[in-house]
Design a protein around this motif. Structure first.
Motif, short mmCIF file in Angstrom:
data_model
loop_
_atom_site.label_atom_id
_atom_site.label_comp_id
_atom_site.label_asym_id
_atom_site.label_seq_id
_atom_site.Cartn_x
_atom_site.Cartn_y
_atom_site.Cartn_z
N MET A 38 0.83 -1.21 0.00
CA MET A 38 0.00 0.00 0.00
C MET A 38 0.86 1.26 0.00
O MET A 38 0.43 2.31 -0.45
N HIS A 39 2.09 1.15 0.49
CA HIS A 39 3.02 2.28 0.50
C HIS A 39 3.91 2.29 -0.75
O HIS A 39 4.84 3.10 -0.83
N GLY A 40 3.64 1.38 -1.69
CA GLY A 40 4.36 1.40 -2.96
C GLY A 40 5.57 0.50 -3.05
O GLY A 40 6.38 0.65 -3.96
N TYR A 41 5.71 -0.46 -2.14
CA TYR A 41 6.82 -1.40 -2.16
C TYR A 41 6.28 -2.76 -2.58
O TYR A 41 5.43 -3.32 -1.89
N HIS A 42 6.76 -3.26 -3.69
CA HIS A 42 6.14 -4.44 -4.29
C HIS A 42 7.04 -5.66 -4.20
O HIS A 42 8.03 -5.77 -4.90
N PHE A 43 6.66 -6.56 -3.28
CA PHE A 43 7.30 -7.86 -3.14
C PHE A 43 6.28 -8.78 -2.49
O PHE A 43 5.30 -8.33 -1.90
N THR A 44 6.50 -10.07 -2.64
CA THR A 44 5.58 -11.06 -2.09
C THR A 44 6.06 -11.52 -0.72
O THR A 44 7.19 -11.24 -0.32
N VAL A 45 5.21 -12.25 -0.04
CA VAL A 45 5.58 -12.82 1.26
C VAL A 45 6.78 -13.74 1.08
O VAL A 45 7.73 -13.69 1.86
N ASP A 46 6.77 -14.57 0.05
CA ASP A 46 7.88 -15.48 -0.20
C ASP A 46 9.18 -14.71 -0.45
O ASP A 46 10.24 -15.08 0.06
N GLU A 47 9.10 -13.65 -1.24
CA GLU A 47 10.29 -12.83 -1.50
C GLU A 47 10.79 -12.17 -0.22
O GLU A 47 11.99 -12.10 0.02
N TRP A 48 9.87 -11.69 0.60
CA TRP A 48 10.24 -11.06 1.86
C TRP A 48 10.94 -12.06 2.77
O TRP A 48 11.99 -11.76 3.35
N GLN A 49 10.38 -13.28 2.89
CA GLN A 49 10.99 -14.31 3.71
C GLN A 49 12.39 -14.65 3.20
O GLN A 49 13.32 -14.83 3.99
N GLU A 50 12.54 -14.73 1.89
CA GLU A 50 13.85 -15.03 1.31
C GLU A 50 14.86 -13.93 1.64
O GLU A 50 16.00 -14.21 1.98
N MET A 51 14.43 -12.68 1.56
CA MET A 51 15.33 -11.57 1.81
C MET A 51 15.76 -11.49 3.27
O MET A 51 16.90 -11.15 3.56
N ILE A 52 14.86 -11.79 4.20
CA ILE A 52 15.22 -11.68 5.60
C ILE A 52 15.79 -12.97 6.16
O ILE A 52 16.33 -12.99 7.25
N GLY A 53 15.62 -14.07 5.43
CA GLY A 53 16.27 -15.31 5.79
C GLY A 53 15.58 -16.18 6.82
O GLY A 53 16.18 -17.08 7.36
N PHE A 54 14.30 -15.89 7.13
CA PHE A 54 13.57 -16.76 8.04
C PHE A 54 12.08 -16.54 7.87
O PHE A 54 11.65 -15.57 7.28
N ASN A 55 11.29 -17.46 8.39
CA ASN A 55 9.84 -17.32 8.40
C ASN A 55 9.42 -16.69 9.72
O ASN A 55 9.93 -17.06 10.78
N VAL A 56 8.49 -15.79 9.67
CA VAL A 56 8.03 -15.12 10.88
C VAL A 56 7.46 -16.12 11.87
O VAL A 56 7.62 -15.98 13.08
N GLU A 57 6.83 -17.20 11.37
CA GLU A 57 6.26 -18.19 12.27
C GLU A 57 7.34 -18.81 13.17
O GLU A 57 7.06 -19.27 14.26
N GLU A 58 8.56 -18.85 12.69
CA GLU A 58 9.64 -19.45 13.44
C GLU A 58 10.22 -18.50 14.47
O GLU A 58 11.01 -18.90 15.33
N LEU A 59 9.85 -17.25 14.43
CA LEU A 59 10.42 -16.23 15.29
C LEU A 59 9.46 -15.94 16.44
O LEU A 59 8.28 -15.70 16.22
N GLN A 60 9.96 -15.96 17.64
CA GLN A 60 9.13 -15.69 18.82
C GLN A 60 9.37 -14.27 19.30
O GLN A 60 9.96 -14.04 20.35
N CYS A 61 8.95 -13.28 18.52
CA CYS A 61 9.09 -11.88 18.91
C CYS A 61 8.10 -11.05 18.14
O CYS A 61 7.37 -11.54 17.30
#
Length: 69
Positions: A38-61
């Motif tokens: 919505m702010h004009g940054y276009h990437f998918t959830v899969d691309e985001w996970q790849e870029m940050i190197g982990f799945n949010v579900e695996e992170l406890q924060c």
């Protein structure tokens, strides 16, 4: 393309605390990506996970604790 978008978003959140705060309210990764789009940054959830190197579900924060955001 996703790397460029992610880098743009990273720089924008460093320069704009309001944007960073808005994105930190996302309750899950889908909402985060949707808000970024919505702010004009276009990437998918899969691309985001790849870029940050982990799945949010695996992170406890909160999303605000993700390095760089």
């Amino acid at each position: 393309m996703a790397k460029t978008e992610f880098a743009r978003l990273f720089r924008a959140t460093q320069e704009n605390p309001i944007l960073r705060q808005q994105l930190n309210t996302a309750s899950n990764q889908e909402e985060f990506v949707s808000m970024a789009q919505m702010h004009g940054y276009h990437f998918t959830v899969d691309e985001w996970q790849e870029m940050i190197g982990f799945n949010v579900e695996e992170l406890q924060c909160e999303l605000s604790e993700i390095p760089g955001i």
